[in-house]
Design an enzyme around this catalytic site. Structure first.
Site, PDB file in Angstrom:
ATOM      1  N   ARG A  16      14.353 -10.035   8.650  1.00 25.94           N
ATOM      2  CA  ARG A  16      15.589  -9.777   7.909  1.00 25.94           C
ATOM      3  C   ARG A  16      15.669  -8.304   7.520  1.00 25.94           C
ATOM      4  NH1 ARG A  16      14.652 -10.047   2.087  1.00 25.94           N
ATOM      5  NH2 ARG A  16      12.442 -10.390   1.669  1.00 25.94           N
ATOM      6  N   TYR A 156       6.810  -1.745  -8.917  1.00 26.10           N
ATOM      7  CA  TYR A 156       7.266  -1.616  -7.532  1.00 26.10           C
ATOM      8  C   TYR A 156       7.131  -0.172  -7.048  1.00 26.10           C
ATOM      9  CZ  TYR A 156      10.572  -1.600  -3.584  1.00 26.10           C
ATOM     10  OH  TYR A 156      11.165  -1.462  -2.363  1.00 26.10           O
ATOM     11  N   LYS A 160       4.975   1.577  -3.823  1.00 24.93           N
ATOM     12  CA  LYS A 160       5.652   2.347  -2.785  1.00 24.93           C
ATOM     13  C   LYS A 160       5.176   3.798  -2.762  1.00 24.93           C
ATOM     14  CE  LYS A 160       8.190  -0.764  -0.811  1.00 24.93           C
ATOM     15  NZ  LYS A 160       7.976  -1.113   0.624  1.00 24.93           N
TER      16      LYS A 160
END
Length: 248
Positions: A16, A156, A160
């Protein structure tokens, strides 16, 4: 311009969003694509069928990127099947948002296992055939928040940002074998991950973006294809922002 004929590209998290668009983009450029999925096999098969329907080659493989043993076994099996691996796009990732004061350590662990350990395990497994061939391309998919931060995304952003440090270190380690390692840092891209945002949040981000609009998965896919191409042979250890000017 970019010719991947005879090359094999593995895209993790390709069922996706950005991963899907990237897998299809490599297929259009002539690569034999390994379409990885974590849970949604049906969606991954649809991606592979789309590539094959356009005259390309694609295979589907599922494994849990948060499990290093599963990653190693999965990539090794795919390489044995197709005979080589020229490109890895480590895209598989998850998001967990929340203020740092309310940080849930189970969420932090899940983020770390998938976003960081999964990407590093994928790179480690991909390096074996690349080192033997003395050529390869690795692209990590990070995020604009890794460089500029964002309220409610401390955990998050941490994962990253880790990918940027990993890529630059790997780039130095692998340069003598003609293997480049780079990072793509998407901004506000229309995907399932951003679809949960409220209209007010989306409007605010659009106002913050100089180009005044959201990006598409295909925009990020194009950057991945470039960094994996022969034309990018002299680009390594870099972060390519695809963010409409959100961070300059």
């Amino acid at each position: 311009m970019f010719d991947f004929s005879g090359k094999v590209a593995l895209v993790t998290g390709a069922s996706r969003g950005i991963g899907r668009a990237t897998a299809i983009a490599f297929g259009k450029q002539g690569a034999e694509v390994l379409v990885h999925y974590g849970k949604n096999e049906a969606a991954a098969r649809e991606v592979a069928e789309s590539i094959v329907g356009e005259g390309g080659k694609a295979h589907v493989a599922g494994f849990d990127v948060s499990d290093p043993a599963a990653v190693e076994q999965g990539i090794e099996a795919m390489v044995k099947r197709v005979g080589r691996l020229d490109v890895l796009v480590a895209n598989a990732g998850i998001s967990r948002d929340g203020l740092a004061l309310r940080l849930n350590y189970d969420d932090l662990e899940a983020l770390w296992q998938t976003n960081v350990r999964g990407a590093l395990a994928s790179a480690k497994a991909a390096l074996r055939p690349m080192l033997s061939a003395k050529k390869g391309r690795i692209v990590f998919v990070s995020s604009v928040v890794a460089e500029m931060g964002n309220v409610g995304q401390t955990a998050y952003a941490t994962t990253k940002a880790a990918l940027i440090g990993a890529a630059r270190s790997l780039a130095r380690e692998c340069a003598s074998r003609n293997i480049t390692v780079n990072v793509v840092a998407p901004g506000f891209i229309d995907t399932d991950m951003t679809s949960a945002m409220t209209d007010a949040m989306r409007e605010q981000l659009q106002k913050m973006t100089p180009l005044g609009t959201t990006g598409k998965p295909e925009d990020v896919a194009a950057a991945c294809v470039y960094l994996a191409s022969d034309e990018a042979r002299y680009v390594t250890g870099q972060v390519l922002g695809v963010n409409g000017g959100l961070r300059m």
